[in-house]
Scaffold this motif. Structure first.
Motif, PDB file in Angstrom:
ATOM      1  N   ASN A 240      -4.416  11.108 -10.154  1.00  0.00           N
ATOM      2  CA  ASN A 240      -5.385  11.783 -11.018  1.00  0.00           C
ATOM      3  C   ASN A 240      -5.140  11.476 -12.498  1.00  0.00           C
ATOM      4  OD1 ASN A 240      -6.726  13.131  -8.844  1.00  0.00           O
ATOM      5  ND2 ASN A 240      -5.060  14.629  -8.790  1.00  0.00           N
ATOM      6  N   LEU A 241      -4.924  10.198 -12.784  1.00  0.00           N
ATOM      7  CA  LEU A 241      -4.637   9.783 -14.153  1.00  0.00           C
ATOM      8  C   LEU A 241      -5.597   8.691 -14.616  1.00  0.00           C
ATOM      9  CD1 LEU A 241      -0.726   9.467 -14.179  1.00  0.00           C
ATOM     10  CD2 LEU A 241      -2.107  11.377 -15.011  1.00  0.00           C
ATOM     11  N   GLU A 242      -5.875   8.701 -15.913  1.00  0.00           N
ATOM     12  CA  GLU A 242      -6.583   7.616 -16.583  1.00  0.00           C
ATOM     13  C   GLU A 242      -5.686   7.111 -17.707  1.00  0.00           C
ATOM     14  OE1 GLU A 242     -10.352   8.812 -18.073  1.00  0.00           O
ATOM     15  OE2 GLU A 242     -11.190   9.312 -16.123  1.00  0.00           O
ATOM     16  N   LEU A 243      -5.596   5.796 -17.865  1.00  0.00           N
ATOM     17  CA  LEU A 243      -4.812   5.201 -18.935  1.00  0.00           C
ATOM     18  C   LEU A 243      -5.751   4.434 -19.855  1.00  0.00           C
ATOM     19  CD1 LEU A 243      -1.800   3.854 -16.822  1.00  0.00           C
ATOM     20  CD2 LEU A 243      -2.068   6.078 -17.895  1.00  0.00           C
ATOM     21  N   TRP A 244      -5.851   4.897 -21.098  1.00  0.00           N
ATOM     22  CA  TRP A 244      -6.739   4.263 -22.069  1.00  0.00           C
ATOM     23  C   TRP A 244      -5.925   3.344 -22.980  1.00  0.00           C
ATOM     24  CZ3 TRP A 244     -10.803   8.162 -24.407  1.00  0.00           C
ATOM     25  CH2 TRP A 244     -11.539   8.736 -23.357  1.00  0.00           C
ATOM     26  N   PRO A 245      -6.235   2.051 -23.018  1.00  0.00           N
ATOM     27  CA  PRO A 245      -5.540   1.165 -23.956  1.00  0.00           C
ATOM     28  C   PRO A 245      -6.033   1.431 -25.376  1.00  0.00           C
ATOM     29  CG  PRO A 245      -7.299  -0.039 -22.846  1.00  0.00           C
ATOM     30  CD  PRO A 245      -7.249   1.333 -22.212  1.00  0.00           C
ATOM     31  N   GLY A 246      -5.139   1.273 -26.321  1.00  0.00           N
ATOM     32  CA  GLY A 246      -5.544   1.535 -27.705  1.00  0.00           C
ATOM     33  C   GLY A 246      -4.671   0.786 -28.687  1.00  0.00           C
ATOM     34  N   TYR A 247      -4.846   1.141 -29.959  1.00  0.00           N
ATOM     35  CA  TYR A 247      -4.214   0.382 -31.033  1.00  0.00           C
ATOM     36  C   TYR A 247      -3.699   1.313 -32.125  1.00  0.00           C
ATOM     37  CZ  TYR A 247      -7.266  -2.875 -28.614  1.00  0.00           C
ATOM     38  OH  TYR A 247      -7.907  -3.586 -27.633  1.00  0.00           O
ATOM     39  N   VAL A 248      -2.476   1.039 -32.560  1.00  0.00           N
ATOM     40  CA  VAL A 248      -1.917   1.711 -33.730  1.00  0.00           C
ATOM     41  C   VAL A 248      -2.079   0.730 -34.887  1.00  0.00           C
ATOM     42  CG1 VAL A 248       0.141   2.710 -34.758  1.00  0.00           C
ATOM     43  CG2 VAL A 248      -0.257   2.938 -32.294  1.00  0.00           C
ATOM     44  N   THR A 249      -2.844   1.100 -35.885  1.00  0.00           N
ATOM     45  CA  THR A 249      -3.178   0.158 -36.952  1.00  0.00           C
ATOM     46  C   THR A 249      -2.833   0.711 -38.333  1.00  0.00           C
ATOM     47  OG1 THR A 249      -5.433   1.021 -37.068  1.00  0.00           O
ATOM     48  CG2 THR A 249      -5.068  -0.887 -35.644  1.00  0.00           C
ATOM     49  N   SER A 250      -2.600  -0.201 -39.253  1.00  0.00           N
ATOM     50  CA  SER A 250      -2.422   0.144 -40.661  1.00  0.00           C
ATOM     51  C   SER A 250      -2.787  -1.081 -41.491  1.00  0.00           C
ATOM     52  CB  SER A 250      -0.986   0.581 -40.953  1.00  0.00           C
ATOM     53  OG  SER A 250      -0.082  -0.472 -40.684  1.00  0.00           O
ATOM     54  N   ILE A 251      -3.233  -0.845 -42.723  1.00  0.00           N
ATOM     55  CA  ILE A 251      -3.586  -1.946 -43.619  1.00  0.00           C
ATOM     56  C   ILE A 251      -2.540  -2.021 -44.724  1.00  0.00           C
ATOM     57  CG2 ILE A 251      -5.282  -2.778 -45.282  1.00  0.00           C
ATOM     58  CD1 ILE A 251      -7.455  -1.549 -43.571  1.00  0.00           C
ATOM     59  N   ARG A 252      -1.997  -3.202 -44.942  1.00  0.00           N
ATOM     60  CA  ARG A 252      -0.945  -3.387 -45.933  1.00  0.00           C
ATOM     61  C   ARG A 252      -1.252  -4.548 -46.863  1.00  0.00           C
ATOM     62  NH1 ARG A 252       4.282  -3.027 -41.812  1.00  0.00           N
ATOM     63  NH2 ARG A 252       3.811  -0.967 -40.945  1.00  0.00           N
ATOM     64  N   GLN A 253      -0.735  -4.468 -48.071  1.00  0.00           N
ATOM     65  CA  GLN A 253      -0.865  -5.561 -49.035  1.00  0.00           C
ATOM     66  C   GLN A 253       0.227  -6.574 -48.765  1.00  0.00           C
ATOM     67  OE1 GLN A 253      -3.292  -5.562 -51.536  1.00  0.00           O
ATOM     68  NE2 GLN A 253      -2.707  -7.646 -52.129  1.00  0.00           N
ATOM     69  N   GLN A 254      -0.146  -7.827 -48.496  1.00  0.00           N
ATOM     70  CA  GLN A 254       0.816  -8.907 -48.260  1.00  0.00           C
ATOM     71  C   GLN A 254       0.568  -9.984 -49.302  1.00  0.00           C
ATOM     72  OE1 GLN A 254       3.272  -8.947 -46.073  1.00  0.00           O
ATOM     73  NE2 GLN A 254       4.012 -11.019 -46.503  1.00  0.00           N
ATOM     74  N   GLU A 255       1.399  -9.993 -50.355  1.00  0.00           N
ATOM     75  CA  GLU A 255       1.204 -10.893 -51.497  1.00  0.00           C
ATOM     76  C   GLU A 255      -0.195 -10.687 -52.067  1.00  0.00           C
ATOM     77  OE1 GLU A 255       2.254 -14.820 -50.176  1.00  0.00           O
ATOM     78  OE2 GLU A 255       4.397 -14.310 -50.029  1.00  0.00           O
TER      79      GLU A 255
ATOM     80  N   MET B  62      -3.592  -7.284 -45.195  1.00  0.00           N
ATOM     81  CA  MET B  62      -3.264  -7.609 -43.812  1.00  0.00           C
ATOM     82  C   MET B  62      -3.440  -6.369 -42.932  1.00  0.00           C
ATOM     83  SD  MET B  62      -2.354 -10.807 -44.074  1.00  0.00           S
ATOM     84  CE  MET B  62      -1.462 -11.187 -42.567  1.00  0.00           C
ATOM     85  N   LEU B  63      -3.982  -6.592 -41.717  1.00  0.00           N
ATOM     86  CA  LEU B  63      -4.108  -5.529 -40.730  1.00  0.00           C
ATOM     87  C   LEU B  63      -2.941  -5.615 -39.772  1.00  0.00           C
ATOM     88  CD1 LEU B  63      -5.669  -3.244 -39.272  1.00  0.00           C
ATOM     89  CD2 LEU B  63      -6.910  -5.020 -38.017  1.00  0.00           C
ATOM     90  N   CYS B  64      -2.091  -4.592 -39.788  1.00  0.00           N
ATOM     91  CA  CYS B  64      -0.961  -4.531 -38.869  1.00  0.00           C
ATOM     92  C   CYS B  64      -1.400  -3.760 -37.631  1.00  0.00           C
ATOM     93  CB  CYS B  64       0.219  -3.834 -39.544  1.00  0.00           C
ATOM     94  SG  CYS B  64       1.690  -3.722 -38.506  1.00  0.00           S
ATOM     95  N   CYS B  65      -1.125  -4.316 -36.461  1.00  0.00           N
ATOM     96  CA  CYS B  65      -1.629  -3.704 -35.227  1.00  0.00           C
ATOM     97  C   CYS B  65      -0.572  -3.753 -34.132  1.00  0.00           C
ATOM     98  CB  CYS B  65      -2.902  -4.428 -34.773  1.00  0.00           C
ATOM     99  SG  CYS B  65      -3.649  -3.728 -33.301  1.00  0.00           S
ATOM    100  N   GLU B  66      -0.457  -2.641 -33.398  1.00  0.00           N
ATOM    101  CA  GLU B  66       0.436  -2.565 -32.244  1.00  0.00           C
ATOM    102  C   GLU B  66      -0.327  -1.903 -31.107  1.00  0.00           C
ATOM    103  OE1 GLU B  66       2.454  -3.450 -29.961  1.00  0.00           O
ATOM    104  OE2 GLU B  66       4.137  -3.533 -31.361  1.00  0.00           O
ATOM    105  N   LEU B  67       0.011  -2.281 -29.881  1.00  0.00           N
ATOM    106  CA  LEU B  67      -0.663  -1.712 -28.716  1.00  0.00           C
ATOM    107  C   LEU B  67      -0.147  -0.312 -28.413  1.00  0.00           C
ATOM    108  CD1 LEU B  67      -0.647  -4.814 -26.343  1.00  0.00           C
ATOM    109  CD2 LEU B  67      -2.502  -4.018 -27.800  1.00  0.00           C
ATOM    110  N   SER B  68      -1.023   0.495 -27.855  1.00  0.00           N
ATOM    111  CA  SER B  68      -0.666   1.843 -27.465  1.00  0.00           C
ATOM    112  C   SER B  68      -1.434   2.207 -26.196  1.00  0.00           C
ATOM    113  CB  SER B  68      -1.009   2.830 -28.591  1.00  0.00           C
ATOM    114  OG  SER B  68      -0.752   4.158 -28.206  1.00  0.00           O
TER     115      SER B  68
END
Length: 213
Positions: A31-46, A50-56
């Motif tokens: 009785n479970l559902e697993l939703w894929p998603g993204y942990v994101t943040s925007i950062r200054q790179q020089e 840049m969009l930093c992204c990790e799976l969740s």
């Protein structure tokens, strides 16, 4: 802004992160559902942004808080048992994909109570029927109470939010579920992608972001 981008991609915000209900995995046996998603943040790179992204992954249960009430009814102390089960947990209301922390249970309130909506007295049950086309079946169930968080207070919500247990799905795993080796192995098979597949999934996400007008 990033929030607008995520909404254009039809992603649902649960807490601070965004998840893709259209790509969910079902573990019907548990009785479970697993939703894929993204942990994101925007950062200054020089000189570039840049969009930093990790799976969740968000674990959602198909059982409702009303189902938990029925389980608690089998105990010797119903109120104490249901309070232990629900308080402090995060639930999701599927009709708007919003999450709430359960802070209390109002045993004196139920969906039959009326309030002023658009100038006339309307029951909570009739409101959900008119607003979301949802028919509440149990009109005597107590209501859950969620105190507004900081973001909700900034939006002008200062009073406690009342929720109908029948319309709230549990999120996360219970202690009993975490102790189930087979269940945890099934969950890990979906959530623990190897490095190669993580790169593939992140590249797909990047392509969705850049290809969407």
């Amino acid at each position: 802004e990033l929030r607008t981008c995520m909404e254009e991609l039809q992603l649902a915000q649960l807490g601070r992160n965004y998840y893709d209900p259209a790509a969910k995995s079902l573990l019907r046996e548990y009785n479970l559902e697993l939703w894929p998603g993204y942990v994101t943040s925007i950062r200054q790179q020089e000189n570039e942004m840049m969009l930093c992204c990790e799976l969740s992954t968000k674990v959602l249960r198909t059982d409702t808080c009303l189902d938990q009430f029925k389980v608690a009814l089998k105990s010797n102390d119903f109120k104490r048992t249901i309070t232990r089960i629900l308080l402090g947990n995060i639930v999701i209301t599927r009709y708007n994909n919003k999450t709430y922390k359960i802070d209390d249970i109002d045993f004196t309130d139920n969906p039959s109570r009326t309030f002023n909506w658009k100038g006339k007295e309307t029951s909570i049950a009739d409101y959900y029927k008119a607003r979301y086309n949802i028919q509440i079946k149990d009109l005597k169930q107590p209501l859950l109470v969620s105190n507004p968080n900081a973001r909700q207070r900034r939006a002008g919500i200062t009073e406690p939010i009342k929720l109908v247990p029948e319309l709230c799905n549990m999120t996360g795993l219970s202690d009993e579920q975490r102790a189930d080796f087979k269940l945890m192995k099934a969950v890990s098979g979906v959530t623990l992608a190897d490095p190669k597949n993580r790169v593939i999934q992140l590249n797909k996400f990047a392509k969705r972001v850049t290809d969407k007008p």
